[in-house]
Design an enzyme around this catalytic site. Sequence first.
Site, PDB file in Angstrom:
ATOM      1  CD  GLN A 192      -2.716  -0.829   0.070  1.00  0.00           C
ATOM      2  OE1 GLN A 192      -3.348   0.146  -0.273  1.00  0.00           O
ATOM      3  NE2 GLN A 192      -3.580  -1.743  -0.643  1.00  0.00           N
ATOM      4  CD  GLU A 193       2.797   3.636   3.277  1.00  0.00           C
ATOM      5  OE1 GLU A 193       2.959   4.805   3.007  1.00  0.00           O
ATOM      6  OE2 GLU A 193       2.252   3.881   4.864  1.00  0.00           O
ATOM      7  CB  SER A 194       6.123   1.942  -1.758  1.00  0.00           C
ATOM      8  OG  SER A 194       6.720   0.592  -1.273  1.00  0.00           O
TER       9      SER A 194
ATOM     10  CE1 TYR B  72      -0.754   2.839   3.873  1.00  0.00           C
ATOM     11  CE2 TYR B  72      -1.934   2.709   6.210  1.00  0.00           C
ATOM     12  CZ  TYR B  72      -0.598   2.197   5.028  1.00  0.00           C
ATOM     13  OH  TYR B  72       0.448   2.256   5.917  1.00  0.00           O
TER      14      TYR B  72
END
Length: 473
Positions: free
Chosen positions: A326-328, A457
């Site tokens: 999800q971050e990168s 998120y």
Amino acid sequence: MEKAQKIWLLLAAICLFVACNSGETQQVESPAEAPADSLVIDLAEIRERGKLVLLTENSSISYYLYRGQAMGFDYEMVREFARANDLELEVRVLEDLNDMFQLLNEGKGDLIACNLAITDDRQGLVDFTMPLAETRQVLVQQNPTEPEDSLIDEWHELDGRELFVHRYSSFYENIVKREAADSSGVEIIEASGNIDSEQMIRLVAEGQIDLTVADENMAMLNATYYDNIDISMHVSDGEQIAWAVRKDSDSLLLALNDWIETRSTKRRLAYTYQKYFVARKDQQARVQSPFSSLSGKQISEFDNTIQEYSSELRWDWKLLAAMIYQESRFNPEARSWAGAFGLMQLMPNTAKRFGIDTTHTRERNIRAGVAYLKYLDNFWRNRIHDPQERVKFILASYNVGPGHVQDAQRIAQHVGKNPYVWDNNVSDCLLLKSEQKYLALEGVKHGYCRGKEPVQYVRNVISQYSMYQSMEL
């Protein structure tokens, strides 16, 4: 003594009568124990829970993971329907294909989408949507390796051969009907429900089984992977592929059909069909990648590092992997507009606090991100005692900072929600941090927050983690 025995027997009979007519016996007939055919879960109930549950198979057509991302024709189309109806999508991978209709009718899922052909027998069990595609059934056999051998191209040539199919597949129905009309002497062998059609095609290619039958669209795709199989013999006329829902799901069926009929959905169908069934070389590259759940069994090239550092958090490594995705998207060169960088997307000040900057290695980026997660775990440990709940508070804090999450807890107390439960409680109150009247409450210290982003998120990470858990990685 005889009189005492009679009295004892009389008392026992009375007790038995009372027990048989007590509330305990009535409890067996309560709605919770009602048979599956009385179960009613339609679109209204699905919208109330906010989640659509998909039953599907792990295959290159329906659903698989590639570099941590969920893919598949059926998955992508169902996801688009869920988005159009503002629903989360939960995927449940079928372990035994023979159980799919039972699981659907028991309420373990809301629809089945796995290249499913409409048949008369199946229509007695479920309702089908409008067709999404059409195909035919083909015989899958190895190409001859000896000059004297030849391909089977007529039904009667199946005499003495072994044909592997699932008992509850459309293939089985068709073959039984053909055998009744024109017996070939073929031996029909029922395949185990935990082996899907693609796996049986592979077993034919490897010579482990003699013959199988598959839908032509799937067979053509797999012929790209195995150059020693032949799929030229058709064993059925055209058949329609659709999704299945329970017979009581009238509103869901209507919504699905209305959506399928829209112009935008038809464009999406054409594009997605091209992606999975026509652009076969691209699909082959994904399926045969070491980062595919169909072959390589890796989520990313960083799995070993993620496994190493997740133990420090006492997290399942797949949860940490879901967060990094999800971050990168596992891109170590990723940069956000705000300056966050690397696999863990640490902001410069946070990164400096944990001893790294943009010049450090990918491994150091993960290590620093985990160090920050450990800090957040310690921060919430004495505040949120339930470990599963605490993970959600940690994730939200990683995204937006613990101060905003604490503010949401204070708002929760003010509006009568549980400040120690995330879903439908603190998450709802984080959404209120964009409204001035809640920012003015006593104890709310950290100002305006676009709460939708951290709430989404957390939801995305948990959903991604569920996907990873459903796969043998």
